[in-house]
Design a protein around this motif. Structure first.
Motif, short mmCIF file in Angstrom:
data_model
loop_
_atom_site.label_atom_id
_atom_site.label_comp_id
_atom_site.label_asym_id
_atom_site.label_seq_id
_atom_site.Cartn_x
_atom_site.Cartn_y
_atom_site.Cartn_z
N ASP A 1 -84.27 6.48 -51.89
CA ASP A 1 -83.83 6.73 -50.52
C ASP A 1 -82.86 5.60 -50.18
O ASP A 1 -83.26 4.46 -50.01
CB ASP A 1 -85.02 6.72 -49.56
CG ASP A 1 -84.61 6.91 -48.11
OD1 ASP A 1 -83.40 7.02 -47.83
OD2 ASP A 1 -85.50 6.95 -47.24
N THR A 2 -81.58 5.92 -50.11
CA THR A 2 -80.56 4.87 -50.01
C THR A 2 -80.14 4.57 -48.57
O THR A 2 -79.13 3.87 -48.36
CB THR A 2 -79.31 5.24 -50.83
OG1 THR A 2 -78.66 6.37 -50.24
CG2 THR A 2 -79.69 5.55 -52.27
N ASP B 1 -77.48 -1.18 -44.43
CA ASP B 1 -77.68 -2.49 -43.84
C ASP B 1 -76.89 -3.58 -44.58
O ASP B 1 -76.71 -4.68 -44.04
CB ASP B 1 -79.16 -2.88 -43.83
CG ASP B 1 -80.00 -1.95 -42.96
OD1 ASP B 1 -79.42 -1.30 -42.07
OD2 ASP B 1 -81.23 -1.91 -43.17
N TYR B 2 -76.47 -3.28 -45.81
CA TYR B 2 -75.79 -4.27 -46.63
C TYR B 2 -74.30 -4.01 -46.76
O TYR B 2 -73.63 -4.57 -47.62
CB TYR B 2 -76.43 -4.33 -48.00
CG TYR B 2 -77.93 -4.53 -47.95
CD1 TYR B 2 -78.46 -5.65 -47.32
CD2 TYR B 2 -78.81 -3.60 -48.49
CE1 TYR B 2 -79.84 -5.84 -47.25
CE2 TYR B 2 -80.19 -3.79 -48.42
CZ TYR B 2 -80.68 -4.90 -47.79
OH TYR B 2 -82.04 -5.10 -47.71
N ALA B 3 -73.76 -3.14 -45.89
CA ALA B 3 -72.32 -2.89 -45.91
C ALA B 3 -71.58 -4.16 -45.50
O ALA B 3 -71.93 -4.83 -44.53
CB ALA B 3 -71.98 -1.75 -44.98
N SER C 1 -79.79 -9.13 -52.13
CA SER C 1 -80.66 -8.30 -51.28
C SER C 1 -80.71 -6.86 -51.79
O SER C 1 -81.77 -6.22 -51.75
CB SER C 1 -80.17 -8.33 -49.83
OG SER C 1 -80.32 -9.62 -49.28
N ILE C 2 -79.57 -6.34 -52.26
CA ILE C 2 -79.57 -4.98 -52.80
C ILE C 2 -80.44 -4.91 -54.06
O ILE C 2 -81.18 -3.95 -54.26
CB ILE C 2 -78.12 -4.53 -53.11
CG1 ILE C 2 -77.37 -4.30 -51.79
CG2 ILE C 2 -78.10 -3.27 -53.96
CD1 ILE C 2 -75.88 -4.08 -51.98
N TYR C 3 -80.35 -5.94 -54.90
CA TYR C 3 -81.22 -5.95 -56.08
C TYR C 3 -82.70 -5.93 -55.67
O TYR C 3 -83.50 -5.18 -56.24
CB TYR C 3 -80.95 -7.18 -56.96
CG TYR C 3 -82.03 -7.34 -58.00
CD1 TYR C 3 -82.08 -6.50 -59.11
CD2 TYR C 3 -83.03 -8.30 -57.85
CE1 TYR C 3 -83.10 -6.61 -60.04
CE2 TYR C 3 -84.04 -8.41 -58.78
CZ TYR C 3 -84.08 -7.56 -59.87
OH TYR C 3 -85.10 -7.67 -60.77
N VAL D 1 -79.07 5.90 -68.68
CA VAL D 1 -78.56 5.94 -67.31
C VAL D 1 -77.85 4.62 -67.00
O VAL D 1 -78.38 3.54 -67.30
CB VAL D 1 -79.68 6.17 -66.28
CG1 VAL D 1 -79.13 6.18 -64.85
CG2 VAL D 1 -80.41 7.48 -66.57
N TYR D 2 -76.67 4.71 -66.41
CA TYR D 2 -75.97 3.55 -65.86
C TYR D 2 -75.86 3.77 -64.36
O TYR D 2 -75.16 4.68 -63.90
CB TYR D 2 -74.60 3.40 -66.50
CG TYR D 2 -73.67 2.42 -65.81
CD1 TYR D 2 -74.15 1.24 -65.22
CD2 TYR D 2 -72.30 2.65 -65.73
CE1 TYR D 2 -73.30 0.35 -64.58
CE2 TYR D 2 -71.44 1.76 -65.10
CZ TYR D 2 -71.94 0.62 -64.52
OH TYR D 2 -71.10 -0.26 -63.89
N LEU D 3 -76.56 2.94 -63.59
CA LEU D 3 -76.59 3.05 -62.13
C LEU D 3 -75.64 2.03 -61.53
O LEU D 3 -75.81 0.82 -61.72
CB LEU D 3 -78.01 2.82 -61.62
CG LEU D 3 -78.22 2.94 -60.10
CD1 LEU D 3 -77.97 4.37 -59.64
CD2 LEU D 3 -79.63 2.50 -59.72
N LEU D 4 -74.62 2.50 -60.81
CA LEU D 4 -73.63 1.64 -60.20
C LEU D 4 -73.77 1.70 -58.68
O LEU D 4 -73.57 2.75 -58.08
CB LEU D 4 -72.22 2.06 -60.61
CG LEU D 4 -71.06 1.29 -59.94
CD1 LEU D 4 -71.11 -0.18 -60.32
CD2 LEU D 4 -69.72 1.91 -60.31
N ILE D 5 -74.11 0.57 -58.09
CA ILE D 5 -74.11 0.44 -56.63
C ILE D 5 -72.75 -0.11 -56.23
O ILE D 5 -72.45 -1.28 -56.47
CB ILE D 5 -75.23 -0.49 -56.14
CG1 ILE D 5 -76.59 -0.10 -56.73
CG2 ILE D 5 -75.29 -0.51 -54.61
CD1 ILE D 5 -77.08 1.28 -56.32
#
Length: 223
Positions: free
Chosen positions: A214-215, A220-222, A79-81, A169-173
């Motif tokens: 906008d994060t 909602d995905y915690a 879902s985050i993807y 850029v390396y984006l880490l969620i």
């Protein structure tokens, strides 16, 4: 904050047995402290052959000379993807956020990283094989999984591997710490900037990505 990732086994024994049976004759696999390892040093060529033979339920990477198993994504991971994909497509329709991209990373392209996604010009990967050169990749994305190797793999090893490959850029969620880390400005094998933002912040991703995230929805995905 100390990561709260659970100490889960790296792979089911059934998957290990199937992978070991399919491995090239000179590649000897074993489980050590719950982690997949090889008895002898593994070359890049041997890794690629092993990866080609791996069952569909096993995703392999070659990070800093070590064989690694990447966890299968759960529902929140997927879902985050999709949340990211919608934002990227809306702001940069000239780019593809291609999932599950195999990248030749690290110095001299000796590593093999399977990104959660790679941001590239449309159709950039057309005609490529399983593992692509990092040239042309604007951003590598990783979304942490709840497995025991997340800290070493996503927070320590991959920033080095992607910087050595000159990915801008390396984006880490980070699902454990509820942060978004934006590694950027690779130079001499290290990212010079790595600001961290809490979920809910508005983040301007630097050039050449140039996207505003906008994060707030990440909350909602915690889990």
């Amino acid at each position: 904050m100390t990561p709260s990732t659970a100490e889960r086994p790296q792979m089911p024994i059934e998957d290990f047995e199937e992978l070991a049976a399919a491995a090239p004759a000179h590649v000897h696999l074993e489980i050590v402290d719950g982690r997949l390892r090889t008895r002898d040093p593994l070359s890049v060529e041997d890794f690629e052959e092993l990866e080609r033979r791996a069952p569909e339920t096993v995703r392999l990477e070659y990070v800093h000379g070590k064989l690694e198993v990447k966890a299968m994504p759960d529902g929140n991971h997927r879902s985050i993807y999709m949340w990211l994909l919608r934002q990227f497509l809306a702001q940069r329709p000239d780019l593809d956020l291609t999932p599950e991209s195999g990248v030749k990373a690290e110095a001299y392209r000796k590593g093999r990283a399977r990104t959660d996604a790679a941001l590239v010009p449309v159709d950039h990967f057309r005609g490529h094989g399983e593992w692509s050169q990092a040239n042309g990749i604007l951003l590598a994305l990783e979304i942490t999984s709840h497995d025991r190797d997340t800290n070493q793999r996503d927070r320590i090893d991959k920033p080095v591997g992607y910087a050595e490959a000159d990915i801008p850029v390396y984006l880490l969620i980070d699902r454990d710490n509820h942060t978004v880390v934006v590694h950027n400005e690779p130079k001499e094998g290290r990212y010079q900037q790595s600001p961290s933002y809490p979920w809910g912040a508005t983040i301007q991703l630097p050039s050449p990505v140039d996207i505003t995230l906008d994060t707030e929805e990440l909350k909602d995905y915690a889990d």
